[in-house]
Write an enzyme that holds these catalytic residues in place. Structure first.
Site, PDB file in Angstrom:
ATOM      1  N   ASP A   1      -4.367  -9.193  77.922  1.00 34.94           N
ATOM      2  CA  ASP A   1      -4.788 -10.499  78.426  1.00 34.94           C
ATOM      3  C   ASP A   1      -5.848 -11.022  77.464  1.00 34.94           C
ATOM      4  O   ASP A   1      -6.986 -10.540  77.449  1.00 34.94           O
ATOM      5  CB  ASP A   1      -5.362 -10.331  79.842  1.00 34.94           C
ATOM      6  CG  ASP A   1      -5.859 -11.639  80.430  1.00 34.94           C
ATOM      7  OD1 ASP A   1      -5.913 -12.659  79.713  1.00 34.94           O
ATOM      8  OD2 ASP A   1      -6.220 -11.648  81.629  1.00 34.94           O
TER       9      ASP A   1
ATOM     10  N   TYR B   1      -4.616 -29.682  79.134  1.00 35.63           N
ATOM     11  CA  TYR B   1      -3.906 -29.004  78.053  1.00 35.63           C
ATOM     12  C   TYR B   1      -4.493 -29.408  76.699  1.00 35.63           C
ATOM     13  O   TYR B   1      -4.972 -28.560  75.938  1.00 35.63           O
ATOM     14  CB  TYR B   1      -2.415 -29.320  78.108  1.00 35.63           C
ATOM     15  CG  TYR B   1      -1.628 -28.738  76.962  1.00 35.63           C
ATOM     16  CD1 TYR B   1      -1.710 -27.376  76.656  1.00 35.63           C
ATOM     17  CD2 TYR B   1      -0.802 -29.536  76.170  1.00 35.63           C
ATOM     18  CE1 TYR B   1      -0.990 -26.829  75.596  1.00 35.63           C
ATOM     19  CE2 TYR B   1      -0.076 -28.996  75.124  1.00 35.63           C
ATOM     20  CZ  TYR B   1      -0.179 -27.655  74.834  1.00 35.63           C
ATOM     21  OH  TYR B   1       0.533 -27.119  73.786  1.00 35.63           O
TER      22      TYR B   1
ATOM     23  N   LYS C   1      -7.062 -27.249  74.287  1.00 38.97           N
ATOM     24  CA  LYS C   1      -6.732 -26.922  72.901  1.00 38.97           C
ATOM     25  C   LYS C   1      -7.726 -27.529  71.913  1.00 38.97           C
ATOM     26  O   LYS C   1      -7.889 -27.022  70.797  1.00 38.97           O
ATOM     27  CB  LYS C   1      -5.321 -27.421  72.562  1.00 38.97           C
ATOM     28  CG  LYS C   1      -4.184 -26.605  73.166  1.00 38.97           C
ATOM     29  CD  LYS C   1      -4.048 -25.257  72.498  1.00 38.97           C
ATOM     30  CE  LYS C   1      -2.786 -24.524  72.908  1.00 38.97           C
ATOM     31  NZ  LYS C   1      -2.675 -23.194  72.271  1.00 38.97           N
TER      32      LYS C   1
END
Length: 249
Positions: free
Chosen positions: A66, A156, A160
């Site tokens: 993870d 999103y 990023k």
């Protein structure tokens, strides 16, 4: 000018089991690199990718982790050192997409999006900076939405966007060891990662806006990243947008 190749290099691919990551794992191995195939949930796909590499005569090992947990990021790189003696290339293709209006986004969704897209990206770059051999290459996968003015993708694209800042800082901080650090921000790619968040109408719109009337081709992006970590290694600190949707084939 001496040609830079993948032969003899060791590459860690975050999300290296499928889609773009899986293609990079196979492409790098075909070029002579030994590959660490990281995966989170998709064990079967990781094992299939490793099997395909070995059947083609390459070397690869899978490792689960993870990447939102720094200790597990370290363990992924430990695997490269223990298996192959070091690391030369680190490419992180992991991410999570959510198309949802700001007013409907929950705190849990926000935390998850920024954990996977920003936190994991930061600690992947950090660990790569610690472990890569001199002359190493680091690439993070961004999104063309970093240059867009659009709705629905606040968490999103927002998640990023820190990759650009992490990358610019790392390019300066790692420069004395000749490590290049870049973000590749493709347009909408024709992979299973893209379609769940979009309606058929929006898919057709994206196609209509691209050269050739098609989505960005994943093998073109893989070729571009391969160029970046070989002969294109003089790029550093950049966000690069291979998003025309035009195939080079």
């Amino acid at each position: 000018m001496a040609e830079n190749t993948l032969r003899g290099k060791v590459a860690v691919i975050g999300g290296g089991e499928k889609n773009l990551g899986g293609l990079l794992s196979r492409t790098f191995a075909e070029g002579g690199a030994r590959v660490v195939v990281h995966y989170h949930h998709s064990r079967d796909e990781a094992e299939e990718t490793v099997r395909a590499v070995k059947e083609a005569g390459g070397e690869a090992v899978p490792i689960q982790g993870d990447l939102t947990r720094p200790a597990e990021v370290s363990r992924v790189f430990d695997t490269a050192v223990e298996s192959f003696g070091g690391v030369d290339i680190a490419v992180n293709t992991t991410g999570m997409v959510l198309r949802k209006p700001i007013l409907e986004t929950t705190e849990d969704e926000y935390d998850r999006m920024f954990g996977i897209n920003a936190k994991a990206g930061f600690f992947f770059i950090q660990e790569a900076g610690r472990r890569l051999n001199e002359g190493g290459r680091i690439v993070s996968l961004g999104t063309s939405l970093l240059a867009a003015f659009t709705d629905g993708y606040a968490t999103y694209a927002g998640g990023k966007s820190p990759l650009e800042h992490f990358t610019r800082a790392a390019a300066k901080e790692f420069a004395d060891r000749r490590i290049s650090v870049n973000v590749v921000a493709p347009g909408p790619m024709d992979t299973p990662f893209f379609y769940p968040q979009e309606t058929p109408e929006r898919v057709e719109f994206h196609r209509s806006q691209a050269m050739g009337g098609q989505l960005t081709q994943v093998d073109d992006v893989a070729r571009f990243i391969t160029y970046l970590v070989t002969d294109g290694a003089w790029f550093t600190g950049q966000t690069l947008f291979p998003n025309g949707g035009y195939t080079t084939r």
